[in-house]
Each structure stands twice: as C-alpha cells, then as structure tokens.
Design a protein around this motif. Structure first.
Motif, PDB file in Angstrom:
ATOM      1  N   MET A   1      -7.325 -16.476   6.609  1.00 21.35           N
ATOM      2  CA  MET A   1      -5.972 -16.911   6.399  1.00 21.35           C
ATOM      3  C   MET A   1      -5.752 -18.308   6.976  1.00 21.35           C
ATOM      4  O   MET A   1      -4.905 -19.046   6.533  1.00 21.35           O
ATOM      5  CB  MET A   1      -5.046 -15.928   7.080  1.00 21.35           C
ATOM      6  CG  MET A   1      -3.602 -16.114   6.647  1.00 21.35           C
ATOM      7  SD  MET A   1      -2.544 -15.024   7.529  1.00 21.35           S
ATOM      8  CE  MET A   1      -2.420 -13.671   6.462  1.00 21.35           C
ATOM      9  N   HIS A   2      -6.577 -18.657   7.939  1.00 19.82           N
ATOM     10  CA  HIS A   2      -6.277 -19.913   8.618  1.00 19.82           C
ATOM     11  C   HIS A   2      -7.469 -20.381   9.387  1.00 19.82           C
ATOM     12  O   HIS A   2      -7.511 -20.319  10.579  1.00 19.82           O
ATOM     13  CB  HIS A   2      -5.147 -19.700   9.596  1.00 19.82           C
ATOM     14  CG  HIS A   2      -5.226 -18.372  10.210  1.00 19.82           C
ATOM     15  ND1 HIS A   2      -6.185 -18.018  11.120  1.00 19.82           N
ATOM     16  CD2 HIS A   2      -4.517 -17.267   9.961  1.00 19.82           C
ATOM     17  CE1 HIS A   2      -6.033 -16.753  11.420  1.00 19.82           C
ATOM     18  NE2 HIS A   2      -5.049 -16.278  10.738  1.00 19.82           N
ATOM     19  N   HIS A   3      -8.487 -20.766   8.667  1.00 19.42           N
ATOM     20  CA  HIS A   3      -9.556 -21.466   9.346  1.00 19.42           C
ATOM     21  C   HIS A   3      -9.273 -22.905   9.072  1.00 19.42           C
ATOM     22  O   HIS A   3      -8.738 -23.241   8.034  1.00 19.42           O
ATOM     23  CB  HIS A   3     -10.890 -21.083   8.754  1.00 19.42           C
ATOM     24  CG  HIS A   3     -10.921 -21.562   7.411  1.00 19.42           C
ATOM     25  ND1 HIS A   3     -11.304 -22.822   7.097  1.00 19.42           N
ATOM     26  CD2 HIS A   3     -10.392 -21.031   6.306  1.00 19.42           C
ATOM     27  CE1 HIS A   3     -11.063 -23.011   5.847  1.00 19.42           C
ATOM     28  NE2 HIS A   3     -10.506 -21.956   5.344  1.00 19.42           N
ATOM     29  N   HIS A 196      -3.491 -25.846   5.663  1.00 20.09           N
ATOM     30  CA  HIS A 196      -4.346 -24.838   5.035  1.00 20.09           C
ATOM     31  C   HIS A 196      -4.872 -25.382   3.717  1.00 20.09           C
ATOM     32  O   HIS A 196      -4.095 -25.711   2.824  1.00 20.09           O
ATOM     33  CB  HIS A 196      -3.534 -23.572   4.787  1.00 20.09           C
ATOM     34  CG  HIS A 196      -4.369 -22.438   4.320  1.00 20.09           C
ATOM     35  ND1 HIS A 196      -4.144 -21.778   3.142  1.00 20.09           N
ATOM     36  CD2 HIS A 196      -5.462 -21.860   4.864  1.00 20.09           C
ATOM     37  CE1 HIS A 196      -5.052 -20.828   2.990  1.00 20.09           C
ATOM     38  NE2 HIS A 196      -5.863 -20.859   4.018  1.00 20.09           N
ATOM     39  N   ASP A 200      -5.750 -17.956   0.066  1.00 21.55           N
ATOM     40  CA  ASP A 200      -6.144 -16.690   0.672  1.00 21.55           C
ATOM     41  C   ASP A 200      -5.861 -15.555  -0.307  1.00 21.55           C
ATOM     42  O   ASP A 200      -4.789 -15.500  -0.895  1.00 21.55           O
ATOM     43  CB  ASP A 200      -5.365 -16.438   1.962  1.00 21.55           C
ATOM     44  CG  ASP A 200      -5.760 -17.403   3.066  1.00 21.55           C
ATOM     45  OD1 ASP A 200      -6.891 -17.915   3.014  1.00 21.55           O
ATOM     46  OD2 ASP A 200      -4.933 -17.642   3.958  1.00 21.55           O
ATOM     47  N   HIS A 275      -9.808 -10.928   4.509  1.00 22.35           N
ATOM     48  CA  HIS A 275      -9.311 -11.541   3.277  1.00 22.35           C
ATOM     49  C   HIS A 275     -10.362 -12.549   2.845  1.00 22.35           C
ATOM     50  O   HIS A 275     -11.249 -12.904   3.618  1.00 22.35           O
ATOM     51  CB  HIS A 275      -7.965 -12.248   3.486  1.00 22.35           C
ATOM     52  CG  HIS A 275      -8.057 -13.485   4.326  1.00 22.35           C
ATOM     53  ND1 HIS A 275      -8.132 -13.446   5.701  1.00 22.35           N
ATOM     54  CD2 HIS A 275      -8.108 -14.795   4.007  1.00 22.35           C
ATOM     55  CE1 HIS A 275      -8.204 -14.675   6.183  1.00 22.35           C
ATOM     56  NE2 HIS A 275      -8.205 -15.521   5.173  1.00 22.35           N
ATOM     57  N   HIS A 277     -10.949 -16.382   1.957  1.00 24.36           N
ATOM     58  CA  HIS A 277     -10.435 -17.754   1.879  1.00 24.36           C
ATOM     59  C   HIS A 277     -11.282 -18.482   0.846  1.00 24.36           C
ATOM     60  O   HIS A 277     -12.499 -18.541   0.956  1.00 24.36           O
ATOM     61  CB  HIS A 277     -10.530 -18.469   3.226  1.00 24.36           C
ATOM     62  CG  HIS A 277     -10.178 -19.927   3.099  1.00 24.36           C
ATOM     63  ND1 HIS A 277      -8.943 -20.416   3.401  1.00 24.36           N
ATOM     64  CD2 HIS A 277     -10.900 -20.980   2.645  1.00 24.36           C
ATOM     65  CE1 HIS A 277      -8.918 -21.726   3.143  1.00 24.36           C
ATOM     66  NE2 HIS A 277     -10.094 -22.087   2.672  1.00 24.36           N
TER      67      HIS A 277
END
Ligand code: ZN
Length: 295
Positions: A1-3, A196, A200, A275, A277
C-alpha cells in the motif's frame, strides 16, 4: 500500500524538499484521483492524461521510419506507423505544470522540438501508520537501501525494442478491488514521504500475479521497502513492477506471455497487509497504471 519508490528515499527528505515544495504549489484545480475513467474517449492505450503522473500522446506525423524521440537524454516510446507516429511521454509525479517539450530526431532528417503542456493535478494526502523502523532507518537498513537504489537505477534504465504490433492495453495483474491511490501524498507515522507511485490491488496472500502484457523478466529480488519484487520489460522503455510478493515464480531472462503467472501476492516489505503494489514506468517515470487498463 505504501512502499516508497527507490528514487524517493524516506531518509533523504532534505534532498527532495524542492520536489515537495513544487508539489505543494499544485493546489490549483482539484481534478483528483480517477481522471482516467472518463467515458467516450477513443480506445487508445494508454489514455492521454497530461498531468504529473500521466501520459502525453504526441502526434509526430508521417515518416518512413520510426523517429527517435527523447525527453532530455531519456528515449521515449514511439508507436504507430509510417502514416502517423505517436510519442508516449511518461510525465513524472514531480513534474512542474506548464510548458514541456520533447526532441524528435527523424532518421536522416533535422532535429525538432515538439511542445506540450502539463496541467496541474492536486493529489490527496494519505496518512498511514507503519512500524517505526521502516520510517526512520537504522544505519544498516540505510546502507541496504542505498545499495538497492543503485541497483534499481540500472534496472529502470532498461530500453529495448518494442515488439511489432504491440497493443499497450494491459490486463489487470490480479483480480480484486483496485484503489485509486496513485499519486497520493503520503504521511507515514506523521512524517511526509514520497508520493505513492503505483496502484494497490486488494488480494489475499498467495493470489497469482499475472503478466499484463508480453514481457521479459529483468529483475527479481527482496527489497527493503518493496519486499518480494519482479520487474518486467515490455519494450520501448515501458516497464512494470510488482511488489510485496510472497513468492516469485520467475527468473531474470524469462519471457512471459500475457496472463502467465509470475508471482504470488504477499505482505513483504513496508506494508500494512497483503496486497499487490503495481507500478507502470514509461521513460523512467512512474505513471498511473489505470491509464493502461479498461475501467
Ligand atoms: Zn502501493
């Protein structure tokens, strides 16, 4: 979700303050999130969206041979035929709205510039809570990240010939709820970080990840932020990246057809849960994957 994307490093915020400053100025018109879902547009892939994180489609007119086109020194994807060539320009999320141009070098002809305009787009903010060690990196993690970043810079510079008759409409790599989180300005544990740079897709650990287009595997690895990762090269500087994988089923050099399994969804790297990405890169700019898929 948020790398974070590797060129935008969480502990290197000072180096990017100019970027964030520029993005702060984008608070002009609020065309947000899924501008790509307009109906009644001709079926061209990717769809044009001349905003930061979007794609410009620049008509170059007729020429016997495919012209070479560059954004600065970076070669661009050129599609079409002798009747009309089109340059596809990935516009970085960090692009400053306003006038921009590319350089066209026709075979045997004079170099010329083609201008286009980048419209402003205000992306929303997203606040997330993650383990502190993934926001304030230890010296060891910092060193690991720096080495990964250097490696990935070489991966991202891949530019190979586009296969003939290539359709650029992509198949969704996993079924599931697709978030419109591309471009969100992210705040991890109260600290501003990079935007981002992908889509996702909600899916459980183990869900097969399928190639969205024919492509060649150009990198696999287990990265600090991105976790288990696969990169595919689709030719012409069009690359795709799959992150947080629980399993990688391919190796560098493998050639995949559309729909072939390359990995399984997971929750590796900096995530809050399982999830996929999915990032799409054109001329080394991460662009909105939604522009490449049917709504
Ligand atoms: Zn993500």
């Amino acid at each position: 979700m948020h790398h974070p994307f590797p060129d935008l490093h969480p502990t290197a915020l000072s180096r990017r303050s100019a970027l964030f400053g520029a993005m702060g100025l984008l608070a002009l018109t609020a065309t947000h999130a899924s501008a790509s879902k307009k109906k009644n547009q001709p079926e061209v892939w990717p769809r044009a969206s001349q905003v930061p994180g979007g794609v410009a489609r620049l008509s170059l007119g007729p020429a016997a041979k495919r012209p070479s086109v560059f954004a600065g020194e970076v070669p661009l994807l050129v599609v079409g035929d002798a009747i009309d060539w089109t340059a596809l320009v990935g516009i970085p999320l960090a692009a400053v709205p306003g006038d921009a141009s590319v350089i066209v070098r026709p075979e045997g002809g004079a170099e010329k510039q083609v201008a286009y305009t980048v419209a402003p787009k205000q992306y929303r903010e997203q606040r997330l809570s993650v383990p502190p060690r993934t926001v304030d990196l230890s010296p060891d993690d910092e060193a690991r990240y720096e080495s990964e970043r250097a490696h990935l810079a070489t991966v991202m510079a891949t530019f190979t010939d586009l296969r003939p008759d290539a359709s650029l409409q992509m198949r969704v790599p996993v079924p599931g709820r697709r978030s419109s989180s591309f471009g969100l300005r992210r705040v991890f544990n109260g600290q501003s970080r990079n935007p981002h740079s992908g889509m996702d897709i909600a899916a459980g650990t183990g869900t097969p990840v399928l190639a969205p287009l024919p492509g060649r595997v150009i990198d696999t690895g287990d990265y600090f932020f991105n976790g288990g990762t696969v990169w595919l090269d689709h030719g012409g500087g069009l690359l795709t990246m799959y992150c947080h994988l629980s399993r990688v089923d391919v190796k560098v050099g493998d050639v995949l057809k559309t729909g072939e399994q390359l990995a399984a969804v997971g929750a590796t790297g900096r995530v809050t849960g399982p999830h996929l990405h999915w990032s799409v890169m054109l001329n080394r700019a991460m662009v909105d994957p939604a522009l490449f898929i049917a709504a």
